[in-house]
Design an enzyme around this catalytic site. Structure first.
Site, PDB file in Angstrom:
ATOM      1  N   LYS A 198       0.762  -1.918  -5.759  1.00 55.28           N
ATOM      2  CA  LYS A 198       1.340  -3.512  -5.922  1.00 55.28           C
ATOM      3  C   LYS A 198       2.331  -4.242  -6.423  1.00 55.28           C
ATOM      4  O   LYS A 198       2.409  -3.527  -6.584  1.00 55.28           O
ATOM      5  CB  LYS A 198       0.037  -3.917  -6.722  1.00 55.28           C
ATOM      6  CG  LYS A 198      -1.709  -4.288  -6.242  1.00 55.28           C
ATOM      7  CD  LYS A 198      -2.501  -4.481  -6.789  1.00 55.28           C
ATOM      8  CE  LYS A 198      -3.458  -4.831  -6.545  1.00 55.28           C
ATOM      9  NZ  LYS A 198      -4.650  -4.952  -7.514  1.00 55.28           N
ATOM     10  N   GLY A 377       2.546   1.700 -19.524  1.00 57.28           N
ATOM     11  CA  GLY A 377       2.679   0.657 -20.269  1.00 57.28           C
ATOM     12  C   GLY A 377       3.940   0.404 -20.926  1.00 57.28           C
ATOM     13  O   GLY A 377       4.680  -0.622 -21.088  1.00 57.28           O
TER      14      GLY A 377
HETATM   15  P1  AMP Z   1      -0.076   1.610  -9.325  1.00 56.84           P
HETATM   16  O1  AMP Z   1      -0.470   2.465 -10.299  1.00 56.84           O
HETATM   17  O2  AMP Z   1       0.454   0.774  -8.896  1.00 56.84           O
HETATM   18  O3  AMP Z   1       1.016   3.014  -8.838  1.00 56.84           O
HETATM   19  O4  AMP Z   1      -0.788   2.559  -7.488  1.00 56.84           O
HETATM   20  C1  AMP Z   1      -0.798   3.355  -7.414  1.00 56.84           C
HETATM   21  C2  AMP Z   1      -2.122   3.950  -6.371  1.00 56.84           C
HETATM   22  O5  AMP Z   1      -1.347   3.275  -5.006  1.00 56.84           O
HETATM   23  C3  AMP Z   1      -2.058   4.849  -6.335  1.00 56.84           C
HETATM   24  O6  AMP Z   1      -3.663   5.424  -7.198  1.00 56.84           O
HETATM   25  C4  AMP Z   1      -1.773   5.284  -4.320  1.00 56.84           C
HETATM   26  O7  AMP Z   1      -3.082   6.195  -3.791  1.00 56.84           O
HETATM   27  C5  AMP Z   1      -2.159   4.019  -4.064  1.00 56.84           C
HETATM   28  N1  AMP Z   1      -1.529   3.913  -2.850  1.00 56.84           N
HETATM   29  C6  AMP Z   1      -0.608   4.064  -2.367  1.00 56.84           C
HETATM   30  N2  AMP Z   1      -0.118   4.483  -0.589  1.00 56.84           N
HETATM   31  C7  AMP Z   1      -1.213   3.533  -0.826  1.00 56.84           C
HETATM   32  C8  AMP Z   1      -0.627   2.838   0.257  1.00 56.84           C
HETATM   33  N3  AMP Z   1      -0.405   2.992   1.612  1.00 56.84           N
HETATM   34  N4  AMP Z   1      -2.534   2.181   0.149  1.00 56.84           N
HETATM   35  C9  AMP Z   1      -2.862   2.249  -0.136  1.00 56.84           C
HETATM   36  N5  AMP Z   1      -2.792   3.164  -1.529  1.00 56.84           N
HETATM   37  C10 AMP Z   1      -1.772   3.159  -1.539  1.00 56.84           C
END
Ligand code: AMP
Length: 396
Positions: A198, A377
């Site tokens: 996100k 965090g």
């Molecule tokens: P974050 O915790 O925001 O760093 O997000 C990490 C997560 O984002 C991981 O579990 C990934 O599987 C997911 N992620 C990365 N790229 C994508 C994508 N293109 N579509 C869906 N999820 C994603």
């Protein structure tokens, strides 16, 4: 400010806030002891310098008071083995027994206190509770970077009771030194790679990085919010529609500040969110309906790798794709490999934030980058430019 290296611990009792929040199996066996191992140098420094060590930590998220499955007692045997010495244990982190045990500590001895979070006063930052902990010792050491962004009793408030005798442990020191290398003391060119699911959770970091980095690479699920904001078609890829304006502002701000913003030009598509989905490579801004982007494509991999390999400072936070599934881990792995190559050529590379740490460990490349931050965090808030209470409590 005092440093652990210079301090003389002879005859002193040091209370150390460690991060022993380790994963336990159903049978209360430690499944990953890296956090305990990481704390050993700080504990050794105290006991080998003729002091005694009182260790305090949280473990898990107990709701109402003591719960056996969150007892630090389960860690005692393993800690004792790692240190090569017997460990005393206090069933309650404050109170008479803890006081008696700490009073009777001899040089070289180690006392482990029961889970701090069996008291709600811990997370509330209660001053009277912090004072009780402080009274157990002569010196305070904070070596728990992962909780430095919380003004808890044991991470922040307790420091008030040690006017001069307070300091960081070795983990904290090396975390801060390494993160400062990507925040302040940066060698150019500096590339930041931000990925993950996100945009909404990374805006402040991106904003802060726009004042520091030369190149900013965006990947992961968040890239689609940028691509859509720029007028692209993203099919069924994940997108935060509420953040399209934010993405546009980030793009405008990058242009204005002269930061080169790199968004993938091609992606690896899947026809479902599954390891066994049909896949194909496509233009990132012309994704057909029914398909979703789960990794960056080969052209983007080549372009990003080239940028990373010629950089002297590299910060990586967040995977490029759904690296948990082998079929969509290629982009993330390529970024990790490019970082390793740059590091071999003298760059300083830092990996931080939960999922990128999991990814680099999964690829077995964690020893080949300059630093892997355990901060989670705390790291993110520090990178956003915030003052962390656990850090200022020691510095002021
Ligand atoms: P974050 O915790 O925001 O760093 O997000 C990490 C997560 O984002 C991981 O579990 C990934 O599987 C997911 N992620 C990365 N790229 C994508 C994508 N293109 N579509 C869906 N999820 C994603």
């Amino acid at each position: 400010m005092k440093t652990i290296e210079q301090y003389s611990f002879a005859g002193k009792r040091a209370i150390i806030r460690v991060d022993f929040n380790v994963p336990l199996s159903d049978r209360q066996e430690i499944t990953d002891d890296s956090r305990i191992r990481a704390a050993i140098p700080t504990i050794r420094k105290v006991i080998e310098g003729g002091g005694s060590a009182i260790l305090m930590s949280h473990l898990g998220r107990p709701k109402e008071g003591p719960e056996d499955k969150f007892s630090l007692r389960h860690l005692k045997g393993h800690l004792s083995k790692l240190l090569g010495t017997d460990i005393k244990f206090a069933n309650d982190c404050v109170g008479e027994q803890a006081r008696e045990l700490s009073d009777s500590l001899k040089p070289g001895e180690v006392l482990l206190l029961e889970n701090l979070r069996f008291y709600k006063e811990e997370t509330k930052g209660d001053e009277a509770f912090a004072e009780k902990l402080a009274k157990l010792a002569d010196v305070y050491i904070n070596d728990a970077f992962g909780t430095a962004h919380r003004a808890h009793a044991s991470t922040t408030i307790i420091a008030r009771f040690f006017k001069a005798d307070k300091m960081f442990g070795y983990i904290m020191e090396s975390e801060l030194k390494s993160i400062d290398k990507v925040l302040h003391d940066t060698k150019k060119p500096y590339v930041a790679i931000i990925g993950g699911a996100k945009v909404s959770t990374k805006i402040e970091i991106i904003d802060n990085l726009l004042d520091k980095a030369d190149e900013l690479i965006i990947g992961g699920g968040m890239m689609f919010t940028f691509i859509k904001a720029a007028g692209g078609k993203i099919g069924n890829s994940m997108c935060e529609n509420d953040y399209l304006d934010t993405a546009r502002q980030i793009m405008a701000s990058a242009r204005q500040k002269g930061v080169r913003l790199h968004i993938p030009q091609d992606v690896l598509l899947a026809d479902s969110f599954s390891e066994v989905a049909n896949t194909k490579v496509a233009d990132a801004s012309a994704i057909p309906d029914g398909w979703l982007g789960l990794d960056i494509g080969p052209e983007s991999i080549a372009r990003f790798s080239a940028i990373i390999e010629k950089s002297k400072t590299i910060l990586w936070n967040g995977p490029m794709g759904v690296f948990e599934m082998a079929a969509f881990s290629g982009g993330t792995k390529a970024i990790a490999r490019a970082m390793v190559k740059a590091t071999e050529n003298g760059a300083f590379s830092l990996v931080g934030g939960g999922d990128s740490v999991a990814a680099i460990n999964q690829f077995g490349l964690e020893k080949k980058v300059s630093y892997v931050s355990t901060g989670g965090g705390a790291l993110l808030e520090y990178m956003e430019g915030k003052t962390l209470p656990g850090i200022s409590a020691i510095l002021t």
